[in-house]
Design a protein around this motif. Structure first.
Motif, PDB file in Angstrom:
ATOM      1  N   LYS A 243     -11.517   3.814  -4.586  1.00 48.87           N
ATOM      2  CA  LYS A 243     -12.231   4.651  -3.636  1.00 48.87           C
ATOM      3  C   LYS A 243     -13.513   3.936  -3.235  1.00 48.87           C
TER       4      LYS A 243
ATOM      5  N   THR B  79      -5.456   3.132  -7.722  1.00 50.53           N
ATOM      6  CA  THR B  79      -6.233   3.776  -6.666  1.00 50.53           C
ATOM      7  C   THR B  79      -7.683   3.309  -6.704  1.00 50.53           C
TER       8      THR B  79
ATOM      9  N   SER C 149      -4.397   3.702  -2.299  1.00 54.46           N
ATOM     10  CA  SER C 149      -3.526   3.606  -3.474  1.00 54.46           C
ATOM     11  C   SER C 149      -2.467   2.553  -3.178  1.00 54.46           C
ATOM     12  N   SER C 150      -2.330   1.595  -4.075  1.00 58.60           N
ATOM     13  CA  SER C 150      -1.402   0.489  -3.844  1.00 58.60           C
ATOM     14  C   SER C 150      -0.567   0.212  -5.087  1.00 58.60           C
TER      15      SER C 150
ATOM     16  N   ASP D  11       0.843  -1.189   0.000  1.00 52.77           N
ATOM     17  CA  ASP D  11       0.000   0.000   0.000  1.00 52.77           C
ATOM     18  C   ASP D  11       0.882   1.244   0.000  1.00 52.77           C
TER      19      ASP D  11
ATOM     20  N   PHE E 287      -5.303   4.611 -12.410  1.00 50.98           N
ATOM     21  CA  PHE E 287      -4.037   3.890 -12.281  1.00 50.98           C
ATOM     22  C   PHE E 287      -2.997   4.558 -13.161  1.00 50.98           C
TER      23      PHE E 287
ATOM     24  N   LEU F  89       0.551   1.992 -10.024  1.00 54.64           N
ATOM     25  CA  LEU F  89      -0.018   2.570  -8.819  1.00 54.64           C
ATOM     26  C   LEU F  89      -1.523   2.677  -9.061  1.00 54.64           C
TER      27      LEU F  89
ATOM     28  N   SER G 277     -10.041   6.266   0.446  1.00 55.41           N
ATOM     29  CA  SER G 277      -9.379   5.768  -0.764  1.00 55.41           C
ATOM     30  C   SER G 277      -8.089   5.050  -0.388  1.00 55.41           C
TER      31      SER G 277
END
Length: 222
Positions: free
Chosen positions: A195, A193, A168-169, A152, A206, A191, A166
């Motif tokens: 929500k 995201t 983001s990972s 993450d 992304f 990356l 949200s």
């Protein structure tokens, strides 16, 4: 010489009085010494008790004002994070899974259900186009995608803008693409995201995170 009887009685009486006075004096000293020492012991005991009480109060006070980090309420529970990761991986894997016979509308429909469904996500949830798709059809291509969440990058709850929670990972995506019987495996990190919308995690965007090992490949026949 014989002492008169009256003198003897006076002498004995004087000795008796002295004895009584001596006993009284000793008793007074003994009582006062006991009281003094008892007072010192009592004061010491009270001081020790107060010290222990103060220490206990200090401990309980710090415990009440300084919550341990493990006791803080997380922004997102671990079970919800796992659900968010599942959506990320499913979407990114699906984005890289298709073949030459795939139809854009039918292929994108289930993937768009994993997203916010806005214009931006509609545009990026698409099959290859132009020359790439022409080569795919000519070579009877197929692509199989797999995705794994690496870590993450950010978990937030924007209370000011009221945009909700949200995550983001960093997601590692591998696509094994076969064209004319030859398979090329490509890996990249994205990356991604997600929500929360109405209690459901959906992909909102992304971006490329790193080039990974693009070009690593092996060959296999059909």
């Amino acid at each position: 010489m014989d002492v008169p009887e009256e003198g003897k009685r006076s002498g004995l009486l004087a000795l008796a009085v002295l004895g009584v006075l001596l006993v009284a004096v000793l008793t007074v000293f003994t009582v006062f010494d006991g009281d003094d020492s008892g007072g010192d012991d009592g004061a010491a005991t009270s001081a020790a008790t107060a010290a222990r009480q103060d220490g206990a109060n200090a401990d309980s006070g710090s415990g009440g004002t300084q919550q341990p980090s493990g006791g803080a309420t997380p922004i997102v529970a671990l079970t919800e994070v796992a659900a968010a990761h599942e959506v990320m991986a499913k979407y990114m894997a699906g984005l890289n899974t298709y073949d030459h016979a795939s139809k854009p509308a039918a292929w994108s429909a289930p993937l768009l259900q994993l997203t916010t469904g806005d214009t931006q996500m509609e545009q990026v949830t698409a099959l290859p186009t132009g020359k790439d798709w022409a080569q795919c059809e000519a070579g009877r291509c197929s692509s199989k995608g797999t995705a794994t969440v690496v870590r993450d990058a950010m978990i937030s709850d924007d209370l000011v803008r009221d945009s909700g929670r949200s995550i983001s990972s960093v997601v590692n995506v591998t696509a094994a693409r076969t064209t004319d019987g030859q398979t090329v495996t490509e890996s990249n990190r994205w990356l991604v995201t997600v929500k929360e919308e109405s209690g459901v995690w959906v992909v909102s965007g992304f971006d490329i995170f790193g080039l990974g090992d693009v070009g690593a490949s092996d060959e296999s026949g059909e």
